[in-house]
Design an enzyme around this catalytic site. Structure first.
Site, PDB file in Angstrom:
ATOM      1  N   CYS A 336     -48.160 -27.986 -14.896  1.00  0.00           N
ATOM      2  CA  CYS A 336     -48.264 -28.240 -16.197  1.00  0.00           C
ATOM      3  C   CYS A 336     -49.538 -28.749 -16.246  1.00  0.00           C
ATOM      4  O   CYS A 336     -50.693 -28.099 -16.201  1.00  0.00           O
ATOM      5  CB  CYS A 336     -47.188 -29.453 -16.531  1.00  0.00           C
ATOM      6  SG  CYS A 336     -47.037 -29.580 -18.396  1.00  0.00           S
ATOM      7  N   HIS A 433     -41.842 -27.243 -15.071  1.00  0.00           N
ATOM      8  CA  HIS A 433     -41.367 -28.429 -14.503  1.00  0.00           C
ATOM      9  C   HIS A 433     -39.926 -27.735 -13.681  1.00  0.00           C
ATOM     10  O   HIS A 433     -39.156 -27.052 -14.307  1.00  0.00           O
ATOM     11  CB  HIS A 433     -40.971 -29.522 -15.292  1.00  0.00           C
ATOM     12  CG  HIS A 433     -42.191 -30.134 -15.881  1.00  0.00           C
ATOM     13  ND1 HIS A 433     -43.186 -30.778 -15.113  1.00  0.00           N
ATOM     14  CD2 HIS A 433     -42.677 -30.135 -17.196  1.00  0.00           C
ATOM     15  CE1 HIS A 433     -44.262 -31.379 -16.105  1.00  0.00           C
ATOM     16  NE2 HIS A 433     -44.002 -30.747 -17.305  1.00  0.00           N
TER      17      HIS A 433
END
Length: 488
Positions: A336, A433
């Site tokens: 991310c 994630h």
């Protein structure tokens, strides 16, 4: 099954164990044939999760939903505050961001009545479908300066008529004063809502606290429903970054050393929980160049303010250590915000993250990122590299990343999208994630090191931990009294 009253766990302070206790009771009610669901009106955390519908909630409520064997939903955490800096937070309402406010604007503004109504609406919807609702408070119930604007603790307990238990951490000391003071500072209506006290994190022989139990009951007029030991062998994903303080350790000579870069606004550190329990791995969080040099694998985690955190890494000399690690042949990956940092540039033309419109990245990947207002929040299924296994994870990010060589994507998503960038077997990044929760990804990450091949099933491990937690609570809590309270 008989309809039970709602149950709520509030605290004498932050990090006393409310989330873990809540999780354990969620699993107990599920084991006992009920249909429980978690609820926290307002959560402040950088650890969040995407619901199946593509909305965002606090990670703790997603974990609690997992303990209930439910898919998570925004009604379980209708208001989420995600700090962007020391004074401001992004406000997420019913799963979608509605703006950024300073603490003064949020807590002193006139919107709390509206937010409380939103929270009550979410609770009522859950109440129609599940039995019982397991509520969690936030911080201390006795913050008198904020109490009139509180929408999470005793106001919620009274409004929902929840059987409320006060959780206190005996390990930090001062348990008598904190319990007595917390209850004494409540008004009469709120005090009547407190049905018991739960002492948490007791070290040693619990029988030694029998006199303490009696003293507390005499002081407060409510029963101590249980004394929970300090768990050392039960591992539940934790919500608060305060829990990371024990994990800023150093490298270990005989295992695969994995260093997670410590960021000021690190988000979703639970991405690495699976590595904590892999017997081949020594995981540690660090912001020291010497510890990065000792690592076999370096991971740059997510961030709520990527540009600011990248500037911080440059300021303390960590950025050059990461680049050097990659040049020295160590594995370096980013997830991310960490993936964004690995690129050539990150631009923020709308000033969403701050006053810096452009910053140079680490230059490890030929990608460029533009921070945008629209937030991506969705669960996903994907294939990692060229493996046949179907993996799962979730995306929560603001920003779009362009690849100079689009054919070098890392993951192929089931809906046809592509994700991440694959430079080589030792350097890649991804927006996903939970990518490491997939065994094929872990096996690939640890490939090349002299270790035995272990197929560690993280989902099975988590199920075992929920059951162990439920067993420990049953052993140390008067569940007959709890069910009596819930049936009155």
């Amino acid at each position: 099954m008989k309809k039970l009253k709602s149950i709520m766990f509030v605290g004498t302070g932050s990090d006393v164990g409310k989330s873990i206790v809540n999780t354990g009771f969620c699993r107990i009610f599920k084991q006992d044939g009920y249909t429980p669901a978690p609820f926290k009106a307002q959560n402040m955390s950088l650890n969040s999760f995407a619901t199946p519908e593509g909305f965002e909630i606090g990670r703790a409520q997603a974990v609690q939903a997992e303990a209930c064997q439910l898919a998570c939903h925004t009604d379980m955490n209708p208001i989420l505050l995600k700090p962007t800096n020391d004074k401001s937070s992004q406000v997420v309402l019913n799963g979608k961001p509605v703006g950024t406010q300073t603490a003064t604007e949020y807590f002193m503004g006139n919107n709390k009545a509206a937010l409380f109504n939103e929270a009550i609406g979410a609770f009522r919807r859950l109440e129609q479908k599940y039995n019982p609702i397991v509520l969690e408070g936030a911080g201390s119930i006795s913050e008198l300066n904020l109490k009139s604007r509180d929408i999470t603790n005793m106001r919620m307990a009274v409004e929902t008529d929840a059987v409320t238990y006060l959780v206190a951490d005996i390990d930090r000391g001062g348990v008598f004063a904190s319990v007595f003071g917390s209850i004494h500072l409540l008004d009469e209506v709120e005090r009547k809502q407190i049905k018991g006290i739960l002492i948490n994190k007791f070290r040693g022989d619990i029988k030694l606290f029998e006199e303490g139990r009696t003293i507390l009951e005499e002081l407060t007029g409510v029963p101590v429903i249980g004394v929970l030991p300090y768990f050392r062998d039960i591992h539940i994903e934790e919500e608060d970054s305060v829990s990371l303080e024990d994990k800023f350790k150093e490298s270990h000579s005989s295992l695969i050393n994995i260093a997670v870069i410590r960021l000021p606004r690190m988000a979703n550190f639970t991405d690495f929980s699976v590595l904590e329990y892999d017997p081949r791995v020594h995981l540690y969080y660090t912001d020291r160049p010497t510890e990065i040099e000792k690592a076999d694998i370096v991971i740059i985690p997510g961030s709520k303010n990527t540009i600011s955190d990248l500037a911080h890494l440059r300021k303390i000399g960590i950025a050059s250590s990461i680049v050097k690690a990659q040049k020295d042949g160590k594995k370096v990956i980013g997830i991310c915000g960490g993936y964004q940092m690995m690129g050539e540039t990150i631009s923020d033309p709308q000033g969403i993250e701050g006053d810096l419109p452009l910053i140079s990245g680490l230059g490890l990947l030929p990608i460029n990122t533009v921070i945008e207002n629209e937030k991506v929040t969705e669960q996903c299924h994907f294939k990692f590299k060229d493996y046949a296994d179907v993996c799962s994870g979730y995306e929560i990010h603001m920003g779009q990343t362009s690849l100079k060589h689009p054919e070098n994507y890392l993951n192929k998503l089931s809906q046809g999208k592509e994700d991440g960038y694959y430079l080589n077997e030792k350097c890649w990044g991804s927006y996903i994630h939970g990518i490491l929760d997939n065994s094929v990804v872990i096996q690939d990450l640890l490939e090349g090191f002299n270790t035995e091949d272990i197929n560690f099933d993280y989902n099975q491990f988590k199920e075992e931990q929920y059951n162990k937690l439920a067993d420990a609570i049953r052993e140390n809590v008067n569940m007959d009294l709890v069910y009596q309270h819930l049936s009155e």
